[in-house]
Design a protein around this motif. Structure first.
Motif, PDB file in Angstrom:
ATOM      1  N   ASP A  68       0.845  -1.188   0.000  1.00 38.95           N
ATOM      2  CA  ASP A  68       0.000   0.000   0.000  1.00 38.95           C
ATOM      3  C   ASP A  68       0.883   1.242   0.000  1.00 38.95           C
ATOM      4  N   PRO A  69       0.750   2.114  -0.991  1.00 40.98           N
ATOM      5  CA  PRO A  69       1.573   3.321  -1.024  1.00 40.98           C
ATOM      6  C   PRO A  69       1.409   4.184   0.225  1.00 40.98           C
ATOM      7  N   ARG A  70       0.265   4.140   0.851  1.00 44.21           N
ATOM      8  CA  ARG A  70      -0.006   4.978   2.020  1.00 44.21           C
ATOM      9  C   ARG A  70       0.324   4.267   3.332  1.00 44.21           C
ATOM     10  N   GLY A  71       1.247   3.348   3.284  1.00 44.80           N
ATOM     11  CA  GLY A  71       1.603   2.573   4.461  1.00 44.80           C
ATOM     12  C   GLY A  71       2.445   3.313   5.483  1.00 44.80           C
ATOM     13  N   GLU A  72       2.943   4.475   5.150  1.00 48.16           N
ATOM     14  CA  GLU A  72       3.795   5.265   6.054  1.00 48.16           C
ATOM     15  C   GLU A  72       3.389   6.733   5.990  1.00 48.16           C
ATOM     16  N   PHE A  73       3.690   7.459   7.059  1.00 46.45           N
ATOM     17  CA  PHE A  73       3.541   8.914   7.059  1.00 46.45           C
ATOM     18  C   PHE A  73       4.901   9.495   7.406  1.00 46.45           C
ATOM     19  N   CYS A  74       5.417  10.339   6.543  1.00 44.61           N
ATOM     20  CA  CYS A  74       6.752  10.905   6.715  1.00 44.61           C
ATOM     21  C   CYS A  74       6.712  12.109   7.651  1.00 44.61           C
ATOM     22  N   GLN A  75       7.166  11.889   8.867  1.00 44.79           N
ATOM     23  CA  GLN A  75       7.189  12.967   9.843  1.00 44.79           C
ATOM     24  C   GLN A  75       8.307  13.977   9.565  1.00 44.79           C
TER      25      GLN A  75
END
Length: 164
Positions: A68-75
């Motif tokens: 899933d491309p949205r598997g991470e959120f870049c803080q």
């Protein structure tokens, strides 16, 4: 997602880069809208297009690896976006030339973060012998370097001189 292999880490970093690109896209458009110098506006619009191309490329690679491309959120990019808003988009800078110089500095901070991200995933893809991924990501890395050099030239050749 549990990270136990270099491939897992590679996917994780692609997802982080995807998130970073999506965040920087929105603020780069706002920076372009705020810029006064015509060459800077044009360069930022090309930056928007480059970021869009990077998003598409990274999303395609992530999906190819069935993630899933949205598997991470870049803080990390979240912080840089906040800085760009504070020091350029919402900044109380009356001199348009000084504002343009600030816009370039904030854009380049985000760009340098992207360079680190692309460089990392290129190295991982090479080690994993994912030659198609390497080609795609190297093209993104090269494009990002090109945009960064263009901003440096614009700053050093025109914008900073006007701001001074």
């Amino acid at each position: 997602m549990s990270i136990t292999t270099l491939n897992d880490l590679y996917i994780d970093q692609l997802q982080d880069l995807y998130s970073a690109n999506r965040q920087s896209l929105k603020v780069t458009q706002k920076l372009a809208d705020k810029a006064s110098n015509a060459k800077l506006k044009d360069a930022l619009q090309r930056g928007v297009k480059g970021i869009e191309d990077g998003i598409d490329a990274v999303e395609g690679l992530i999906r190819k690896h069935e993630a899933d491309p949205r598997g991470e959120f870049c803080q990390g990019m979240e912080g840089l976006v906040k800085e760009a808003k504070a020091h350029a988009i919402e900044a109380d800078i009356d001199d348009k030339d000084v504002l343009d110089a600030s816009i370039i500095s904030q854009y380049q901070r985000m760009t340098h973060y992207a360079l680190a991200g692309y460089g990392t995933v290129v190295a991982f893809a090479r080690r994993l012998r994912l030659s198609d991924d390497v080609r795609t990501l190297q093209a993104c890395l090269d494009s990002t370097y090109s945009g960064d050099r263009e901003m440096s030239q614009l700053a050093e050749g025109e914008v900073n001189r006007e701001a001074a």
